[in-house]
Design a protein around this motif. Sequence first.
Motif, PDB file in Angstrom:
ATOM      1  N   LEU A  62       0.839  -1.199   0.000  1.00 54.12           N
ATOM      2  CA  LEU A  62       0.000   0.000   0.000  1.00 54.12           C
ATOM      3  C   LEU A  62       0.874   1.249   0.000  1.00 54.12           C
ATOM      4  O   LEU A  62       1.934   1.280   0.623  1.00 54.12           O
ATOM      5  CB  LEU A  62      -0.906   0.018   1.232  1.00 54.12           C
ATOM      6  N   SER A  63       0.408   2.282  -0.657  1.00 51.70           N
ATOM      7  CA  SER A  63       1.125   3.562  -0.626  1.00 51.70           C
ATOM      8  C   SER A  63       0.864   4.239   0.726  1.00 51.70           C
ATOM      9  O   SER A  63      -0.010   3.845   1.491  1.00 51.70           O
ATOM     10  CB  SER A  63       0.646   4.460  -1.765  1.00 51.70           C
ATOM     11  N   ARG A  64       1.628   5.280   1.001  1.00 52.03           N
ATOM     12  CA  ARG A  64       1.435   6.014   2.265  1.00 52.03           C
ATOM     13  C   ARG A  64       0.017   6.583   2.349  1.00 52.03           C
ATOM     14  O   ARG A  64      -0.608   6.553   3.399  1.00 52.03           O
ATOM     15  CB  ARG A  64       2.453   7.152   2.375  1.00 52.03           C
ATOM     16  N   HIS A  65      -0.474   7.081   1.229  1.00 54.63           N
ATOM     17  CA  HIS A  65      -1.825   7.641   1.193  1.00 54.63           C
ATOM     18  C   HIS A  65      -2.871   6.557   1.489  1.00 54.63           C
ATOM     19  O   HIS A  65      -3.826   6.800   2.233  1.00 54.63           O
ATOM     20  CB  HIS A  65      -2.084   8.293  -0.167  1.00 54.63           C
ATOM     21  N   GLU A  66      -2.684   5.366   0.905  1.00 54.41           N
ATOM     22  CA  GLU A  66      -3.632   4.273   1.131  1.00 54.41           C
ATOM     23  C   GLU A  66      -3.607   3.817   2.586  1.00 54.41           C
ATOM     24  O   GLU A  66      -4.657   3.534   3.183  1.00 54.41           O
ATOM     25  CB  GLU A  66      -3.322   3.098   0.202  1.00 54.41           C
ATOM     26  N   VAL A  67      -2.432   3.766   3.192  1.00 54.92           N
ATOM     27  CA  VAL A  67      -2.328   3.382   4.605  1.00 54.92           C
ATOM     28  C   VAL A  67      -3.042   4.408   5.479  1.00 54.92           C
ATOM     29  O   VAL A  67      -3.795   4.051   6.396  1.00 54.92           O
ATOM     30  CB  VAL A  67      -0.850   3.236   5.030  1.00 54.92           C
ATOM     31  N   LYS A  68      -2.846   5.689   5.186  1.00 51.69           N
ATOM     32  CA  LYS A  68      -3.528   6.737   5.955  1.00 51.69           C
ATOM     33  C   LYS A  68      -5.038   6.618   5.811  1.00 51.69           C
ATOM     34  O   LYS A  68      -5.786   6.801   6.766  1.00 51.69           O
ATOM     35  CB  LYS A  68      -3.060   8.131   5.508  1.00 51.69           C
ATOM     36  N   SER A  69      -5.498   6.281   4.615  1.00 52.85           N
ATOM     37  CA  SER A  69      -6.943   6.113   4.389  1.00 52.85           C
ATOM     38  C   SER A  69      -7.501   4.945   5.195  1.00 52.85           C
ATOM     39  O   SER A  69      -8.579   5.035   5.779  1.00 52.85           O
ATOM     40  CB  SER A  69      -7.235   5.873   2.915  1.00 52.85           C
ATOM     41  N   VAL A  70      -6.770   3.860   5.234  1.00 52.57           N
ATOM     42  CA  VAL A  70      -7.216   2.687   5.999  1.00 52.57           C
ATOM     43  C   VAL A  70      -7.237   3.019   7.484  1.00 52.57           C
ATOM     44  O   VAL A  70      -8.214   2.736   8.191  1.00 52.57           O
ATOM     45  CB  VAL A  70      -6.306   1.465   5.733  1.00 52.57           C
ATOM     46  N   LEU A  71      -6.171   3.635   7.985  1.00 48.29           N
ATOM     47  CA  LEU A  71      -6.098   3.981   9.410  1.00 48.29           C
ATOM     48  C   LEU A  71      -7.160   5.000   9.803  1.00 48.29           C
ATOM     49  O   LEU A  71      -7.670   4.974  10.918  1.00 48.29           O
ATOM     50  CB  LEU A  71      -4.701   4.493   9.761  1.00 48.29           C
ATOM     51  N   ALA A  72      -7.506   5.863   8.886  1.00 48.70           N
ATOM     52  CA  ALA A  72      -8.527   6.870   9.183  1.00 48.70           C
ATOM     53  C   ALA A  72      -9.905   6.230   9.357  1.00 48.70           C
ATOM     54  O   ALA A  72     -10.776   6.775  10.047  1.00 48.70           O
ATOM     55  CB  ALA A  72      -8.570   7.907   8.067  1.00 48.70           C
ATOM     56  N   GLN A  73     -10.124   5.068   8.772  1.00 45.04           N
ATOM     57  CA  GLN A  73     -11.414   4.376   8.892  1.00 45.04           C
ATOM     58  C   GLN A  73     -11.568   3.618  10.207  1.00 45.04           C
ATOM     59  O   GLN A  73     -12.669   3.212  10.551  1.00 45.04           O
ATOM     60  CB  GLN A  73     -11.585   3.392   7.718  1.00 45.04           C
ATOM     61  N   LEU A  74     -10.469   3.400  10.932  1.00 45.66           N
ATOM     62  CA  LEU A  74     -10.528   2.658  12.196  1.00 45.66           C
ATOM     63  C   LEU A  74     -11.133   3.512  13.283  1.00 45.66           C
ATOM     64  O   LEU A  74     -10.799   4.688  13.420  1.00 45.66           O
ATOM     65  CB  LEU A  74      -9.139   2.179  12.577  1.00 45.66           C
ATOM     66  N   LYS A  75     -11.994   2.917  14.102  1.00 43.10           N
ATOM     67  CA  LYS A  75     -12.654   3.673  15.160  1.00 43.10           C
ATOM     68  C   LYS A  75     -12.096   3.347  16.530  1.00 43.10           C
ATOM     69  O   LYS A  75     -11.951   4.223  17.357  1.00 43.10           O
ATOM     70  CB  LYS A  75     -14.154   3.403  15.122  1.00 43.10           C
ATOM     71  N   ASP A  76     -11.807   2.085  16.811  1.00 49.37           N
ATOM     72  CA  ASP A  76     -11.295   1.688  18.122  1.00 49.37           C
ATOM     73  C   ASP A  76      -9.786   1.439  18.012  1.00 49.37           C
ATOM     74  O   ASP A  76      -9.246   1.238  16.942  1.00 49.37           O
ATOM     75  CB  ASP A  76     -11.983   0.410  18.604  1.00 49.37           C
ATOM     76  N   THR A  77      -9.141   1.412  19.170  1.00 49.48           N
ATOM     77  CA  THR A  77      -7.709   1.218  19.162  1.00 49.48           C
ATOM     78  C   THR A  77      -7.306  -0.220  18.838  1.00 49.48           C
ATOM     79  O   THR A  77      -6.201  -0.464  18.420  1.00 49.48           O
ATOM     80  CB  THR A  77      -7.104   1.589  20.537  1.00 49.48           C
ATOM     81  N   HIS A  78      -8.196  -1.171  19.042  1.00 49.91           N
ATOM     82  CA  HIS A  78      -7.858  -2.560  18.738  1.00 49.91           C
ATOM     83  C   HIS A  78      -8.531  -2.931  17.459  1.00 49.91           C
ATOM     84  O   HIS A  78      -8.364  -3.808  16.802  1.00 49.91           O
ATOM     85  CB  HIS A  78      -8.246  -3.497  19.855  1.00 49.91           C
TER      86      HIS A  78
END
Length: 78
Positions: A62-78
Amino acid sequence: MWAKEVEDFLTSLAVDKKVASSTQNQALNALVFLYREVLKQPFEYQVDAIRSTKPKKIPVVLSRHEVKSVLAQLKDTH
């Protein structure tokens, strides 16, 4: 079968049919078994067939942008 026929058969498995190396090895072992156990003859052929190789796999990254997009969708820490 003669040595040339065995080589041609194993080479065609690798080149034409694109089988895995384990399939090509199994075919060779089946021929050795046929000669040794069924025909009661030693398998004295020097087999210089083209061997199958494992395909080179390029990793999917994944590109840096794609990783940021995936992480931005996470709601909980686990």
